[in-house]
Design a protein around this motif. Sequence first.
Motif, short mmCIF file in Angstrom:
data_model
loop_
_atom_site.label_atom_id
_atom_site.label_comp_id
_atom_site.label_asym_id
_atom_site.label_seq_id
_atom_site.Cartn_x
_atom_site.Cartn_y
_atom_site.Cartn_z
N PHE A 33 6.97 24.38 28.49
CA PHE A 33 6.51 22.85 28.48
C PHE A 33 4.95 22.76 29.33
CE2 PHE A 33 10.89 21.62 28.79
CZ PHE A 33 11.24 21.18 27.20
N ALA A 34 4.74 23.49 30.16
CA ALA A 34 3.51 23.27 30.78
C ALA A 34 2.24 23.74 29.92
CB ALA A 34 3.50 23.98 32.05
N ALA A 35 2.56 24.84 29.10
CA ALA A 35 1.60 25.51 28.27
C ALA A 35 1.48 24.55 27.12
CB ALA A 35 2.03 26.89 27.82
N GLY A 36 2.64 24.29 26.44
CA GLY A 36 2.58 23.20 25.16
C GLY A 36 2.08 21.83 25.51
N MET A 37 2.22 21.32 26.69
CA MET A 37 1.99 20.17 26.96
C MET A 37 0.44 19.67 27.01
SD MET A 37 3.72 17.23 27.53
CE MET A 37 5.13 17.85 28.01
N ILE A 38 -0.39 20.84 27.01
CA ILE A 38 -1.98 20.42 26.82
C ILE A 38 -2.07 20.09 25.30
CG2 ILE A 38 -4.11 21.92 26.67
CD1 ILE A 38 -2.92 23.81 28.49
N ALA A 39 -1.36 20.22 24.43
CA ALA A 39 -1.44 19.80 22.79
C ALA A 39 -1.07 18.36 23.17
CB ALA A 39 -0.38 20.46 21.97
N ALA B 206 -11.28 23.66 21.43
CA ALA B 206 -12.40 23.16 20.50
C ALA B 206 -12.26 22.39 19.18
CB ALA B 206 -13.64 24.40 20.31
N LEU B 207 -11.42 23.35 18.50
CA LEU B 207 -10.72 22.94 17.05
C LEU B 207 -9.87 21.93 17.18
CD1 LEU B 207 -10.18 26.38 15.16
CD2 LEU B 207 -12.03 24.68 14.77
N SER B 208 -9.12 21.84 18.25
CA SER B 208 -8.05 20.76 18.56
C SER B 208 -8.67 19.27 18.88
CB SER B 208 -6.95 21.08 19.74
OG SER B 208 -6.30 22.14 19.46
N VAL B 209 -9.66 19.41 19.97
CA VAL B 209 -10.53 18.37 20.12
C VAL B 209 -11.32 17.64 18.73
CG1 VAL B 209 -12.56 17.42 21.24
CG2 VAL B 209 -11.03 18.98 22.57
N ILE B 210 -11.86 18.45 18.05
CA ILE B 210 -12.69 18.04 16.99
C ILE B 210 -11.60 17.26 16.06
CG2 ILE B 210 -13.94 18.58 14.94
CD1 ILE B 210 -15.19 20.84 17.06
N ALA B 211 -10.75 18.16 15.59
CA ALA B 211 -9.60 17.53 14.65
C ALA B 211 -8.91 16.28 14.97
CB ALA B 211 -8.60 18.71 14.42
N GLY C 202 -4.43 33.83 13.40
CA GLY C 202 -5.12 33.40 12.46
C GLY C 202 -4.60 32.32 11.71
N MET C 203 -3.47 32.10 11.59
CA MET C 203 -2.85 30.75 10.90
C MET C 203 -3.04 29.60 11.82
SD MET C 203 -1.34 29.76 8.31
CE MET C 203 -0.54 30.94 7.52
N THR C 204 -3.16 29.65 13.15
CA THR C 204 -3.41 28.68 13.83
C THR C 204 -4.97 28.47 13.60
OG1 THR C 204 -1.88 29.36 15.62
CG2 THR C 204 -3.79 28.00 16.27
N ALA C 205 -5.70 29.24 13.60
CA ALA C 205 -7.28 29.00 13.43
C ALA C 205 -7.40 28.30 11.87
CB ALA C 205 -8.04 30.41 13.40
N LEU C 206 -6.77 28.76 11.10
CA LEU C 206 -6.87 28.28 9.61
C LEU C 206 -6.35 26.83 9.67
CD1 LEU C 206 -7.44 28.92 6.57
CD2 LEU C 206 -4.90 29.53 6.33
N VAL C 207 -5.29 26.44 10.06
CA VAL C 207 -4.50 25.00 10.18
C VAL C 207 -5.66 24.17 10.84
CG1 VAL C 207 -2.58 23.72 10.51
CG2 VAL C 207 -2.36 25.94 9.50
N LEU C 208 -5.96 24.55 12.18
CA LEU C 208 -6.75 23.59 12.67
C LEU C 208 -8.20 23.58 12.01
CD1 LEU C 208 -5.92 24.70 16.73
CD2 LEU C 208 -5.12 22.80 15.22
N GLY C 209 -8.64 24.50 11.52
CA GLY C 209 -9.89 24.38 11.01
C GLY C 209 -9.84 23.67 9.77
N ALA C 210 -8.72 23.56 8.94
CA ALA C 210 -8.56 22.82 7.77
C ALA C 210 -8.55 21.15 8.15
CB ALA C 210 -7.10 23.25 7.14
#
Length: 273
Positions: A67-73, A156-161, A244-252
């Motif tokens: 939970f501690a790791a995922g809660m950042i999201a 970075a990708l999470s903040v921008i998206a 790789g999929m994480t980067a692709l989805v967040l970038g999209a």
Amino acid sequence: MTAATLSPLPSTLRTGLARGGAEVRMFFRAKEAVIFTFCFPAFVLLLLGSIFTESDPGAAAPMSQVFAAGMIAYGILSTAFTSVGVGIAADREDGTLKRLRGTPVTMASYFIGKIVLVAVATLAEVALLLAVGVFAFGLELPTDPGRWWTFAWILALSVIACTLLGISASSLARSSRSAAAVLNLPVIALQFSSGIFVAISTLPKAMLDIAAFFPVRWMGQGFRSVFLPDSMAAGEVAGSWEPGMTALVLGAWCVIGLVLCLTTFRWTERRTG
């Protein structure tokens, strides 16, 4: 004075950074909002981590650390999506955006300013969440520089998206009073369906398939890949961290968010044009 001697207008980036500085100052002056924004995700983490203390059989980390790791999201989504969306709805309602339209602040500059605000607020919030994870639940911070690089690009990708999606979603609310209700509904739904508030192994396949289209699922998985042992990847949907999929989805979603911003953003309320 001739046109040649006039000083050129500041660039979009420079104006956006200046606007970002103003946004940060205004944000931290609202002490109640600051306390709620920073403390609520940490409070939820303390509750969930204290309730779910046992780990799955054979797991290398207890659920409290998961939970501690995922809660950042959740912290990013709360700051970048909800707070930004509600704030823009209020700015639109009280005429702040209409006044800004008559200044050198362009739409792009305004977006940059919001991203700067969210980046600063998110860094402080992530620091608080990690402190809770470390001191309350024994979360170990990585020593491998590669993991911190992964953390940096996911952040970075999470903040921008999420910021761009929050800007575009602000147009869904007809007033600042309804904005919180309108924006919190998808946020809460995604926290559960993406495995942030519950163990992802307990979720039905149909829910996981739907959540896979949205960024929260990949944000949570990405941050877990940074702070949890590699053996914990077996508990993910695909049995691996899928960087790789994480980067692709967040970038999209960064691209989708930008397109939505450009097509839906309004300086004024609907009734005023």
